[in-house]
Scaffold this motif. Sequence first.
Motif, PDB file in Angstrom:
ATOM      1  N   THR A 175      -6.167  -5.217  -0.245  1.00 19.60           N
ATOM      2  CA  THR A 175      -4.907  -5.507   0.350  1.00 19.60           C
ATOM      3  C   THR A 175      -3.778  -4.742  -0.483  1.00 19.60           C
ATOM      4  N   SER A 176      -4.401  -4.021  -1.365  1.00 21.44           N
ATOM      5  CA  SER A 176      -3.531  -2.853  -2.044  1.00 21.44           C
ATOM      6  C   SER A 176      -3.924  -1.355  -1.753  1.00 21.44           C
ATOM      7  N   GLY A 177      -5.070  -1.381  -0.684  1.00 18.24           N
ATOM      8  CA  GLY A 177      -5.483  -0.047  -0.310  1.00 18.24           C
ATOM      9  C   GLY A 177      -6.530   0.658  -1.112  1.00 18.24           C
ATOM     10  N   THR A 178      -7.147  -0.037  -2.050  1.00 18.01           N
ATOM     11  CA  THR A 178      -8.477   0.464  -2.594  1.00 18.01           C
ATOM     12  C   THR A 178      -9.572   0.385  -1.910  1.00 18.01           C
ATOM     13  N   VAL A 232       0.853  -1.238  -0.045  1.00 11.60           N
ATOM     14  CA  VAL A 232      -0.091   0.065   0.122  1.00 11.60           C
ATOM     15  C   VAL A 232       0.739   1.360   0.133  1.00 11.60           C
ATOM     16  N   TRP A 233       0.781   2.006  -0.944  1.00  7.52           N
ATOM     17  CA  TRP A 233       1.550   3.399  -1.150  1.00  7.52           C
ATOM     18  C   TRP A 233       0.839   4.463  -1.288  1.00  7.52           C
ATOM     19  N   LYS A 234       0.655   5.296  -0.315  1.00 13.15           N
ATOM     20  CA  LYS A 234       0.132   6.717  -0.451  1.00 13.15           C
ATOM     21  C   LYS A 234      -1.474   6.483  -0.938  1.00 13.15           C
ATOM     22  N   LYS A 235      -2.090   5.739  -0.038  1.00 10.31           N
ATOM     23  CA  LYS A 235      -3.510   5.599  -0.457  1.00 10.31           C
ATOM     24  C   LYS A 235      -4.409   6.634   0.466  1.00 10.31           C
ATOM     25  N   SER A 236      -5.327   7.638  -0.261  1.00 10.58           N
ATOM     26  CA  SER A 236      -6.194   8.106   0.402  1.00 10.58           C
ATOM     27  C   SER A 236      -7.214   7.276   1.017  1.00 10.58           C
ATOM     28  N   LEU A 237      -7.749   7.411   2.230  1.00  9.94           N
ATOM     29  CA  LEU A 237      -8.706   6.760   2.757  1.00  9.94           C
ATOM     30  C   LEU A 237      -9.953   7.265   2.722  1.00  9.94           C
ATOM     31  N   HIS A 238     -11.238   7.045   3.401  1.00  5.65           N
ATOM     32  CA  HIS A 238     -12.418   7.506   3.326  1.00  5.65           C
ATOM     33  C   HIS A 238     -12.333   8.901   3.670  1.00  5.65           C
ATOM     34  N   ALA A 239     -11.955   9.507   4.639  1.00  2.54           N
ATOM     35  CA  ALA A 239     -11.700  10.870   5.172  1.00  2.54           C
ATOM     36  C   ALA A 239     -10.557  11.408   5.081  1.00  2.54           C
ATOM     37  N   ARG A 254      -3.945  13.675   3.195  1.00  7.36           N
ATOM     38  CA  ARG A 254      -3.379  12.691   4.260  1.00  7.36           C
ATOM     39  C   ARG A 254      -3.597  11.301   3.716  1.00  7.36           C
ATOM     40  N   GLN A 255      -2.646  10.495   3.628  1.00  4.86           N
ATOM     41  CA  GLN A 255      -2.664   9.161   2.833  1.00  4.86           C
ATOM     42  C   GLN A 255      -1.916   8.228   3.917  1.00  4.86           C
ATOM     43  N   ALA A 256      -2.250   7.211   3.437  1.00  8.33           N
ATOM     44  CA  ALA A 256      -1.688   5.920   4.182  1.00  8.33           C
ATOM     45  C   ALA A 256      -0.939   4.862   3.346  1.00  8.33           C
TER      46      ALA A 256
END
Length: 292
Positions: free
Chosen positions: A65-68, A17-24, A281-283
Motif C-alpha cells: 500500500t506504499s507502492g513498493t 504512494v509518492w512517485k513510485k516507479s512500477l514494473h515497466a 514514469r512514476q505513480a
Amino acid sequence: MPESARFDLGGAGGNPVWKKSLHANWVMQSFAYDNVNQHIYFAQVNSQNTDPAHVGDLWITKTDTSGTQLGAMTVHNFGHGVSIAVEPYNGSVYLWTEWKSSDSGFGTRIGRFAFKNGAVLEKTSTAIQDRTPSIGDEMINPQPSIDPSTDRLLVRYKTGADLPRIVAFNLSDARAGRLSSEHRLAERALPSRGAWGTDNPFQGFAAYGQYVYLLEGRANGPSYISVVDLNGAGQSIVVDRAQTTAGQSLPGREPQGMAVWMHSSGPRLAFGFHSNTAGVRQASVFYKSEFV
C-alpha cells in the motif's frame, strides 16, 4: 441503491504512494486495492506503441500500500487500462479489466482472470472469463470497478458518442456470469461530457454505496473529482464537483485511476496521478477519508 454516506472532496487527505516507479516504464492508467491482503494492482499501458500486434498491451504491477513492487504480469491486446478491479476470492486474486482491444487500443469486452506473478496472458487464453454485461445496450468501451463496501460490480460504458452509462450487479452474480438485464441492480445515464469532456478527459471511476466518483482532467492541467448519485435519473448533473490540487508539483502530472481502499481506520476514496521525471514514469496515490 441503498442510501450511503458521500465522501467529502475537500480537505487535505493523504498521500500513501509518492512517485513510485512500477514494473515497466509505461504510463500508469488505473489501480485498485486487494482489500483483504492490503495490496494495490496498477495497470500500465505503453502509450507510444503503435505496432498492431501490441496495441492494448498492459503491464499489471502488484505493490504494497506504499507502492513498493511485489510482482507483475503482462496481458496482450487487452485495452487502454482505463479501469481495473481486484477481487480476492477463494485464496486467489482475480483481476477484472477491459479486454480484446480494438484498433483504437480500447477494450471491447470485460475479462476476469487470476493474477499470476511473471505470467504472460494472451487475449485468446482460456484462462480469461468473459464477464461483459448483456443488458440490451450496445456496450462500447466497457470499464469495470468493484465497490468493496457492498460487493458490487459496476461497469461504465457508452452506447454512442458522448452517451456514457453505468450498470451495477451483485459481485456474486457477476462472478458467476449472471450479467443479464434481470440481474442488474441499477442502471442510469451519466452526464454527457460535451465541451467539459474535451477539456477534461475521463480518467477513471470508483463507487461507494449509492455514489459514483469520476476522475477528470488532462496532463499539466486542472484535475477534478465529480460525484454522481446512482439513484438519480436521466443525465442529471453531478451532486458535487471539486478541483483537486493533490500532487500539483508532479512533473507532467496527469490524473489516472480511482479506487476505494478499505483501510483499518475506515474507507478511503483513492485517486492517482502519473508523472514523468526526465523520462522516468512514476505513480502517486492520494485519498479522501472524510464524509459530508
